[in-house]
Design a protein around this motif. Sequence first.
Motif: not given
Length: 497
Positions: A61-65, A67-70, A150-151, A335-338
């Motif tokens: 769950k931590a990896w998936e979240r 990777k998607k957000s950051n 870190s995650l 500039t916007k940072l994603s």
Amino acid sequence: MKFLSLISTGLIFISLGKANNNIDIDDVNLASKLIAGISVDVENSISSKEDWKKHQGAMSKAWERYKKSNLLPMLEWSGEYVSEDQEKHKDIRYPFSGPDILHALHMFPDAENFILCGLEPVGQAPKSEILRSENSAQALAEIRTILEESLRFSFFKTLDMRAELTDAVYKGTLPIMCLFLSGSGYEIKNIERLELNKDGTIINLGSKNINSDAVRIQAKDQNGKIINILYFKTNIANGLIKKSGFLQYLENIPKGLSYVKAASYLMHKNYFSEIRNHLLYHSKVIIQDDSGIPLRHFDQDQWQMSLFGNYKKPIDLFKEHYQEDLRQSYEFRSTKLSFGTGYKWRKGQSNLMLAQRMKSGQPSTVIAANKKPEPKKEKSDLEENEVFKSLDFRLKLVAKSIIDKKTTNENKSAFIMNKYLVVSINNGGSKSFLGKTINVVRVGLLNGKLMREKQIGSIFSVKLSPLNEYPSLLNWTIKNDLPPTPKEEIIYIPSQS
């Protein structure tokens, strides 16, 4: 014969002893995957245990979240803004990093050599036997605690991490770096213990299960590319960075890219000026948040600064390191940072700066052209509603546009649109411009080469003319990142500077 047999046996024993002391890379890969929460089919004795199943669920769950957000947005950002620099420079300096190879891999996916350092010990390579022992549940729980920062927050808390890595079952930075590599799809090929000499040279101690203050990890990505990660346990405060040989080591590395994140604002202080000066001199590109090198140390004639995200002030713990010049620069142009990064880790609150060294001897951004008689006059939004053929101003750069890949691919030459505040009027010109902002185009791309540009907030004198006085230039592309204005404004161009 018995004597010879004893000698032979002794030699065989010594040889086997050395072999047994070598790092087992296959087991390192196995252990790294398991503590990263990655299932390994051949290891049912561990993956079938309840404590590991719990660990896998939490880590997945931590990896998936994350990777998607950051991580994936960071990878996309890097591809848009830093890919060309990575093609030229393969060495990454990442001071104050601790074991954070994770973010460096995604910020610089094309790099080959990563130099990390911190105060945390190297420790030992991860072993799968720990996960078969009675300490398995404790070891996995410690990993989750260490990685939660870190995650989730994108950084480690230095003091907490040092204690956690020293007292943990999996000790030191080496298991964490191996975990990050496995979690990012890398296969670990070799681990070598290193010793740093005071002259900056390195002694390779081999792939041994021994203690050392430096280590090299060689890993291969899914496409077969080999990378090297070097981690040094060292203090890089003034004096100590030279005494250890680490500064000399860094100076022997080709100039390249540097990365600074969540660095406790140490380079804001005089006693970290040596590493700060090294990065400014030996970097072609510096990517950092506000905890890195203060904006005031970047020479505007040498660096082009691009700002991303938002900057208001540091977190309360570091409030004394507020930068007013940086806040003003962000207020005028960013500039916007994603993705989130640094101490203000939430998306929308983070800041990131991209500093790119300008090439020496770059041609001036000023266009020389012959004026045409009787130019067509246009209405201005200034109080006197008149356009002056020749303006002599002292200007402050408050917002600027940036040449992107699309503009470079589609044009050989192009203007950028910048906005300036008129600070003063030279030679007794009309006072109606004083305190007003005006739009000025400058050459951002000339014959396929990016031109140098001044830093936001810089002040200089320049003579201007309306762009429409140069009909031959009216068909040039103008890259305009400025917010739309309520009505058309006159566009000016430097006639000399």
